[in-house]
Write a protein that holds these residues in place. Structure first.
Motif, PDB file in Angstrom:
ATOM      1  N   GLY A 182       0.826  -1.213   0.000  1.00  0.00           N
ATOM      2  CA  GLY A 182       0.000   0.000   0.000  1.00  0.00           C
ATOM      3  C   GLY A 182       0.850   1.249   0.000  1.00  0.00           C
ATOM      4  N   GLN A 183       0.219   2.387   0.317  1.00  0.00           N
ATOM      5  CA  GLN A 183       0.867   3.670   0.071  1.00  0.00           C
ATOM      6  C   GLN A 183       1.583   4.262   1.281  1.00  0.00           C
ATOM      7  N   ASP A 184       1.598   3.575   2.398  1.00  0.00           N
ATOM      8  CA  ASP A 184       2.195   4.155   3.594  1.00  0.00           C
ATOM      9  C   ASP A 184       3.714   4.192   3.467  1.00  0.00           C
ATOM     10  N   TRP A 185       4.280   5.404   3.386  1.00  0.00           N
ATOM     11  CA  TRP A 185       5.725   5.525   3.156  1.00  0.00           C
ATOM     12  C   TRP A 185       6.532   4.955   4.311  1.00  0.00           C
ATOM     13  N   ARG A 186       5.937   4.936   5.518  1.00  0.00           N
ATOM     14  CA  ARG A 186       6.698   4.419   6.655  1.00  0.00           C
ATOM     15  C   ARG A 186       7.067   2.952   6.421  1.00  0.00           C
ATOM     16  N   TRP A 187       6.071   2.168   5.980  1.00  0.00           N
ATOM     17  CA  TRP A 187       6.356   0.751   5.711  1.00  0.00           C
ATOM     18  C   TRP A 187       7.281   0.578   4.519  1.00  0.00           C
ATOM     19  N   ILE A 188       6.996   1.320   3.468  1.00  0.00           N
ATOM     20  CA  ILE A 188       7.825   1.186   2.265  1.00  0.00           C
ATOM     21  C   ILE A 188       9.279   1.524   2.599  1.00  0.00           C
ATOM     22  N   MET A 189       9.454   2.571   3.420  1.00  0.00           N
ATOM     23  CA  MET A 189      10.803   2.996   3.772  1.00  0.00           C
ATOM     24  C   MET A 189      11.564   1.906   4.531  1.00  0.00           C
ATOM     25  N   TRP A 190      10.862   1.226   5.445  1.00  0.00           N
ATOM     26  CA  TRP A 190      11.538   0.172   6.201  1.00  0.00           C
ATOM     27  C   TRP A 190      11.814  -1.065   5.351  1.00  0.00           C
ATOM     28  N   LEU A 191      10.935  -1.351   4.403  1.00  0.00           N
ATOM     29  CA  LEU A 191      11.105  -2.576   3.610  1.00  0.00           C
ATOM     30  C   LEU A 191      12.053  -2.380   2.424  1.00  0.00           C
ATOM     31  N   SER A 192      12.206  -1.123   1.975  1.00  0.00           N
ATOM     32  CA  SER A 192      12.974  -0.921   0.731  1.00  0.00           C
ATOM     33  C   SER A 192      14.442  -1.357   0.826  1.00  0.00           C
ATOM     34  N   PRO A 193      15.130  -1.192   1.963  1.00  0.00           N
ATOM     35  CA  PRO A 193      16.513  -1.694   1.980  1.00  0.00           C
ATOM     36  C   PRO A 193      16.583  -3.207   1.829  1.00  0.00           C
TER      37      PRO A 193
END
Lengths: 350, 316
Positions: A290-301
């Protein structure tokens, strides 16, 4: 880039804060296990044929055999480098897409790749230095200089055209520096010979002392990036609403810029420009969580590291007994992934 | 019992002899009874009429520059390989007496796109080029400027190409004598090898890339003809093989010859497996000139290779 509300905003308002984020947790779990498998594969697969049993033995008890040297001095360093570079590129890509609200943005858009390339080429041609340490310093300096320039030209202004200005400034700087790099490499083919190997992006020849530079820089960038997730969510609602929610748009933008420069600049300096990671990772994660940047930020590395390592392993196996550089493989497998995502998106929106 | 290595060596020596034979007989067919002008010269793309003994020759490829210098003629114009001198270092060393003449050669630009205008202004009376350097309609274009003779290029064809050039210059006789001297030197060395000749290996470090030169390459063919053996890991045909730094030990042999380009030397010496090679440990890893060994195919390059190998390689 136009005035009608983008789907990003629509989705953030329906933010999954009410229900427990099972999807994100499951994705995190899956990515962690994938990363573990990929790290093991990276240690045991390569042009040199070794059984996984043998690899485990040598990892436990290194000896003076050539196999042991290959694992400890070649596969282990390149695995660590792949993890660092992939994580940095994944994070930087997520930041730039959140910052510009442009789904086609990748860290190269801030002129970081072209700035690093230009600095490397100038270093090669003016000083004739083909030393890995100097190349690292030149690339870091060049990408930082370029990012600052793009920020001054396009990033510091307020207002609704801000994203467009940023993207245009980045493209303009990239293109003109690319032309300068082209001029130098076209007329000085000794420089071109050295440059072309750097320009494809490779993990297999990390310069000495790399990690003492890379770890603190990437670490600092990652800390800044991870702390910005919530504020980027607020920024996605527009500058006025973000201000009302307690986020300072100018400050968030400046910090994002700093983090992108530290992350992408050091990754590019260490391994050369590796494309597509920064573009594909945030896209794929948005689809999954989904669109929540907090999750995306943690998962992207995690996702970035896995993608870079998978590409590197494939590069070691497809042209045996030779190797393909990770940058080439990344582009090769990144393109179909990106195309698949685009098709998927367009089917959904229909 | 006939072991594998002896068998391979015997067959490769036989192959080297048979490979030399058709090239010679073909050249004998091409060679006219006397050096009369005008004459028709057979080459890769047909026959070309050459009205008089060429004086102003343009060579598009280094192999042809090599061939011309070997026959004592300095061309008026040549192209350059990006990043390389107009005349490679090994040719400058091989022909010190031509130093001033070599400096007078006109630079016709990069090999990929020769400067046709400058070429035409030189008013050549013969243009030599490789088939690989020909683009669409290139032969017709060059032929409108001067009689054009096309050779095949690539390492393994050097002998045939040399004889075509010699024939176009009317110096086939000199070429045959030159080749006969080289062949007798090679024969002498080849027949002096015992039943277990030393193994040789040829490595090229171009930037961070590592490449093994195989038996189909110029240097591979010559070392086969010298009765030198290849290590067990290199018993394959073909021109070259890229290897991962993890497989650097494939390059190991009794004698390892390595050349570098760009940052290749630094990156090769930095490889963790470099010091694991027997040849390096025993100080039998010898740095060689990439231009002469790997990058150009011409008679003087062959002479350089043969002299280096016969001077260096000793039974161990």
């Amino acid at each position: 880039m136009n005035d009608r509300p983008s789907p990003v905003i629509a989705d953030t308002t329906a933010s999954p804060a009410i229900s427990f984020p099972w999807r994100a947790l499951l994705t995190a779990l899956a990515l962690c296990s994938l990363l573990l498998i990929v790290i093991l594969a990276s240690l045991s697969l390569g042009a040199r044929d070794m059984s996984s049993h043998h690899v485990v033995d040598l990892l436990m008890a290194p000896d003076s055999s050539a196999d042991s040297v290959v694992i400890w001095q070649m596969r282990l360093p390149r695995t660590v480098l792949g993890l660092l570079v992939g994580a940095a590129l994944g994070l930087a890509g997520t930041l730039i897409q959140a910052l510009t609200r442009n789904p086609l943005a990748d860290p190269g858009l801030l002129g970081i790749n072209s700035g690093a390339a230009f600095a490397v080429v100038v270093g090669l041609s003016l000083f004739g230095i083909d030393d890995a340490g100097v190349r690292l310093a030149a690339a870091l300096g060049g990408s930082a200089f370029c990012a600052v320039l793009v920020y001054i030209l396009g990033g510091s202004s307020n207002g609704k055209n801000q994203h467009t200005r940023l993207v245009l400034a980045g493209v303009a700087i990239s293109v003109s520096l690319g032309a300068c790099t082209g001029i130098i490499t076209l007329f000085d083919s000794a420089v071109f010979d050295s440059y072309r190997f750097w320009a494809v992006g490779a993990l297999n020849s990390p310069p000495p002392g790399l990690y003492s530079v890379l770890l603190p820089v990437i670490g600092l960038g990652a800390v800044i990036a991870l702390s910005l997730g919530g504020k980027l969510n607020a920024l996605a609602l527009g500058d006025d609403l973000a201000l009302a929610l307690g986020a300072q748009p100018v400050q968030v933008r400046a910090l994002s810029f700093l983090a992108i420069t530290l992350l992408c600049g050091s990754a590019t300096a260490a391994a050369g420009p590796i494309g597509f990671v920064g573009l594909v990772v945030p896209h794929a994660l948005r689809l999954l969580v989904g669109q929540d940047w907090r999750w995306i930020m943690w998962l992207s590395p995690l996702a970035g590291a896995a993608l870079v390592l998978v590409s590197d392993i494939l590069g070691r196996l497809i042209v045996l007994p030779g190797e393909l550089e990770v940058g080439i493989v990344c582009a090769l497998i990144g393109t179909p992934v990106l195309l698949g995502l685009i098709i998927h998106f367009s089917r959904r929106s229909r | 019992m006939l072991d594998r290595r002896t068998f391979l060596r015997a067959t490769s020596a036989a192959m080297a002899l048979t490979a030399a034979a058709p090239a010679l007989s073909l050249a004998t067919v091409m060679e006219p009874a006397s050096e009369q002008w005008p004459r028709r010269v057979n080459h890769l793309l047909g026959k070309t009429l050459i009205p008089h003994a060429p004086r102003r020759v343009v060579a598009i490829s280094t192999g042809q520059l090599d061939g011309l210098l070997t026959l004592g003629l300095v061309p008026v114009g040549v192209t350059r390989v990006d990043n390389h001198e107009l005349t490679p270092g090994y040719l400058q060393k091989a022909f010190p007496e031509q130093r001033e003449a070599l400096a007078q050669i006109t630079d016709l630009g990069g090999r990929g796109s020769p400067d046709i205008e400058t070429l035409a202004q030189l008013a050549p009376d013969l243009i030599l080029l490789n088939k690989t350097a020909l683009k669409f309609n290139g032969y017709q274009l060059y032929s409108r400027i001067a009689p054009t003779v096309v050779t095949r290029g690539y390492g393994a064809n050097w002998r045939h190409d040399f004889l075509i050039i010699a024939n176009a210059l009317g110096r086939a006789h000199e070429a045959h004598n030159w080749l006969a001297r080289l062949d007798s030197d090679m024969q002498r060395f080849a027949s002096s090898q015992g039943s277990r000749p030393p193994t040789v290996s040829f490595l090229f470090a171009s930037g961070p890339r590592l490449r093994l030169m195989c038996r189909g390459s110029l240097v591979g063919g010559l070392s086969d003809a010298l009765n030198l053996a290849r290590p067990h890991a290199q018993q394959f045909k073909g021109n070259s093989l890229d290897i991962s730094p993890e497989r650097l030990d494939m390059a190991d042999a009794d004698w390892l010859f390595y050349a570098d380009q760009g940052s290749g030397l630094a990156s090769l010496k930095k490889q963790p497996l470099w010091n694991y090679l027997e040849a390096v440990r025993n100080r039998r890893a010898i740095r060689i000139d990439a231009d002469a060994f790997y990058l150009n195919a011409g008679p003087s390059a062959c002479r350089h290779i043969v002299d280096t190998l016969t001077d260096t390689v000793r039974p161990i």
